[in-house]
Scaffold this motif. Structure first.
Motif, mmCIF file in Angstrom:
data_model
loop_
_atom_site.group_PDB
_atom_site.id
_atom_site.type_symbol
_atom_site.label_atom_id
_atom_site.label_comp_id
_atom_site.label_asym_id
_atom_site.label_seq_id
_atom_site.Cartn_x
_atom_site.Cartn_y
_atom_site.Cartn_z
ATOM 1 N N GLY A 1 0.816 -1.202 0.000
ATOM 2 C CA GLY A 1 0.000 0.000 0.000
ATOM 3 C C GLY A 1 0.852 1.255 0.000
ATOM 4 O O GLY A 1 2.077 1.221 0.099
ATOM 5 N N TYR A 2 0.192 2.391 -0.101
ATOM 6 C CA TYR A 2 0.897 3.674 -0.140
ATOM 7 C C TYR A 2 1.462 3.991 1.241
ATOM 8 O O TYR A 2 0.721 4.070 2.212
ATOM 9 N N PRO A 3 2.762 4.116 1.370
ATOM 10 C CA PRO A 3 3.352 4.341 2.700
ATOM 11 C C PRO A 3 3.009 5.727 3.239
ATOM 12 O O PRO A 3 3.051 6.724 2.509
ATOM 13 N N ALA A 4 2.640 5.784 4.513
ATOM 14 C CA ALA A 4 2.339 7.080 5.132
ATOM 15 C C ALA A 4 3.607 7.922 5.207
ATOM 16 O O ALA A 4 4.711 7.397 5.356
ATOM 17 N N LYS A 5 3.414 9.233 5.088
ATOM 18 C CA LYS A 5 4.537 10.142 5.223
ATOM 19 C C LYS A 5 4.414 10.893 6.544
ATOM 20 O O LYS A 5 3.318 11.221 6.997
ATOM 21 N N LEU A 6 5.563 11.123 7.152
ATOM 22 C CA LEU A 6 5.598 11.847 8.416
ATOM 23 C C LEU A 6 5.921 13.309 8.158
ATOM 24 O O LEU A 6 6.837 13.633 7.387
ATOM 25 N N LEU A 7 5.173 14.183 8.816
ATOM 26 C CA LEU A 7 5.411 15.617 8.717
ATOM 27 C C LEU A 7 6.344 16.050 9.833
ATOM 28 O O LEU A 7 6.293 15.525 10.950
ATOM 29 N N ASN A 8 7.210 16.980 9.529
ATOM 30 C CA ASN A 8 8.117 17.511 10.536
ATOM 31 C C ASN A 8 8.358 18.986 10.274
ATOM 32 O O ASN A 8 8.208 19.467 9.142
ATOM 33 N N ILE A 9 8.718 19.698 11.327
ATOM 34 C CA ILE A 9 9.033 21.117 11.175
ATOM 35 C C ILE A 9 10.322 21.267 10.379
ATOM 36 O O ILE A 9 11.315 20.589 10.641
ATOM 37 N N GLU A 10 10.296 22.140 9.403
ATOM 38 C CA GLU A 10 11.470 22.415 8.571
ATOM 39 C C GLU A 10 12.307 23.489 9.266
ATOM 40 O O GLU A 10 11.872 24.650 9.358
ATOM 41 N N PRO A 11 13.480 23.142 9.780
ATOM 42 C CA PRO A 11 14.226 24.102 10.604
ATOM 43 C C PRO A 11 14.483 25.439 9.914
ATOM 44 O O PRO A 11 14.389 26.491 10.539
ATOM 45 N N GLY A 12 14.819 25.384 8.621
ATOM 46 C CA GLY A 12 15.161 26.616 7.925
ATOM 47 C C GLY A 12 13.980 27.345 7.338
ATOM 48 O O GLY A 12 14.161 28.318 6.594
ATOM 49 N N GLY A 13 12.769 26.910 7.692
ATOM 50 C CA GLY A 13 11.584 27.558 7.122
ATOM 51 C C GLY A 13 11.472 29.022 7.485
ATOM 52 O O GLY A 13 10.972 29.837 6.709
ATOM 53 N N VAL A 14 11.915 29.364 8.667
ATOM 54 C CA VAL A 14 11.916 30.749 9.135
ATOM 55 C C VAL A 14 13.170 30.963 9.972
ATOM 56 O O VAL A 14 13.563 30.104 10.743
ATOM 57 N N ILE A 15 13.787 32.098 9.805
ATOM 58 C CA ILE A 15 14.944 32.495 10.604
ATOM 59 C C ILE A 15 14.519 33.652 11.504
ATOM 60 O O ILE A 15 13.719 34.493 11.102
ATOM 61 N N THR A 16 15.038 33.676 12.715
ATOM 62 C CA THR A 16 14.744 34.784 13.616
ATOM 63 C C THR A 16 16.042 35.353 14.175
ATOM 64 O O THR A 16 17.071 34.682 14.219
#
Length: 379
Positions: free
Chosen positions: A66-81
């Motif tokens: 079957g279609y393997p589930a994908k795990l979501l995770n926070i993308e570290p470089g999505g925002v810089i502060t």
């Protein structure tokens, strides 16, 4: 820079869940947050498009049909502060990603203690780092600024400490923002330090904890259900008010005053070296201050009943660790306290106080508690 990031309440809940619990599938997120799978799919699609989330195959389902589930995770470089920490001894700045990785940092001498001089140095430092990393105009969510002081009735201001007595009555929008060329958020040093422990430090997975920050004064913060509780006018957990300034207290300024009265005047906490710690006057102060802090931990345990109490600050590290040793070694936290006491935890991030300031834009962007709109189940 991040004008397009206007995150809905449920988008913030998704990010908060992934921050605390780590990578999760869309189905798990829908179940944990009690929102429909279609809503999760729509919201996470936008977060992936904006670069705040990434996804990867679930290693536990590798090789299954079957279609393997994908795990979501926070993308570290999505925002810089950016983060700026100012105290009477130093100016410390940094750029950080969403996971608390410090991309660059600077520690700078204080030119003089005037507001204009210190903020000019801090603003130039942030601009220099943004330029060096090639981030100009890209995903810099804002700058957090922290410095010591107790909050006033106006939550945009803190009362000036003795060393900053010549500062103006600072208003964040009017007086701080012009130095940094980006959205600016302010919080006093103790509450910003607590955010560093919540987002990137010793308590990322602790639901309820209190923080004690020992610097020139005594500050702190409380976190309830993974959300900072600031109370009216940001005045919650200002522990220093339990120890009047007219009396001996477990603060850095009190230690400096004690040394001065003994004929050993020092201007800054950073002047206290290892060789001073065993001086009789310092040993007596440490013994008395440890008892006062044990009493404070008892008050916190009785009123908040947290899972943990985190202690950190800019006092000499051996002094803070000595306080922890004394309190942990006590047969009980206080008279008639017969339940298991909260865990006493050494702060993990107080060597980078600017990281707490850098957590402020993340807090305002991503935390459900800072959502200003109406919470709607499908948004």
């Amino acid at each position: 820079m991040t004008e397009h990031f206007r995150l809905s309440y449920n988008a913030r809940r998704i990010l908060a869940t992934l921050r605390v619990q780590g990578p999760r599938s869309r189905a798990e997120i829908a179940r944990l947050l009690d929102i429909t799978p279609s809503t999760v799919t729509r919201l996470t699609g936008s977060l992936i498009k904006d670069g705040l989330l990434g996804e990867a195959p679930d290693p536990w389902r590798e090789g299954q049909k079957g279609y393997p589930a994908k795990l979501l995770n926070i993308e570290p470089g999505g925002v810089i502060t950016a983060g700026v920490y100012v105290d009477p001894d130093r100016i410390m700045t940094c750029l950080s990603d969403l996971k608390g990785t410090v991309l660059s940092n600077e520690s700078l001498a204080v030119p003089d203690r005037s507001f204009v001089a210190m903020m000019t140095v801090a603003g130039d430092s942030v601009a220099r780092q943004v330029q060096a990393l090639g981030l100009a105009g890209r995903r810099v969510a804002g700058c957090g600024v922290s410095y010591p002081g107790q909050y006033s009735e106006d939550p945009t201001r803190v009362m000036r400490i003795r060393q900053f007595k010549d500062w103006p009555a600072v208003n964040v929008a009017r007086d701080l923002s012009p130095y940094f060329g980006m959205p600016v958020h302010h919080m006093n040093d103790a509450k910003a330090a607590c955010l560093a422990e919540l987002y990137h430090g010793a308590c990322t997975g602790v639901r309820n904890f209190c923080h004690i920050w020992l610097s020139y004064g005594i500050g702190g913060a409380a976190v309830v259900d993974q959300r900072p509780y600031f109370g009216r006018n940001n005045g919650a957990a200002e522990w220093g008010g339990l120890f009047p300034k007219s009396q001996p207290r477990p603060s850095g300024q009190d230690l400096l005053d004690t040394l001065a009265a003994a004929g050993l005047p020092m201007e800054k906490l950073s002047d206290i070296e290892d060789r001073h710690l065993e001086l009789p006057v310092v040993a007596e102060w440490r013994e008395r201050a440890a008892k006062q802090l044990q009493w404070l931990c008892l008050v916190i345990a009785r009123t908040y009943a947290p899972e943990a109490i985190v202690i950190g600050g800019t006092l000499h590290p051996q002094i803070i660790e000595g306080f922890l040793d004394v309190i942990r070694a006590a047969p009980q936290l206080g008279e008639d306290f017969v339940t298991t006491p909260p865990r006493l935890v050494r702060a993990a991030r107080d060597n980078l106080p600017q990281l707490g300031a850098a957590a402020l834009p993340i807090h305002h962007l991503m935390n459900p508690a800072t959502y200003a709109g109406q919470a709607v189940k499908g948004l």
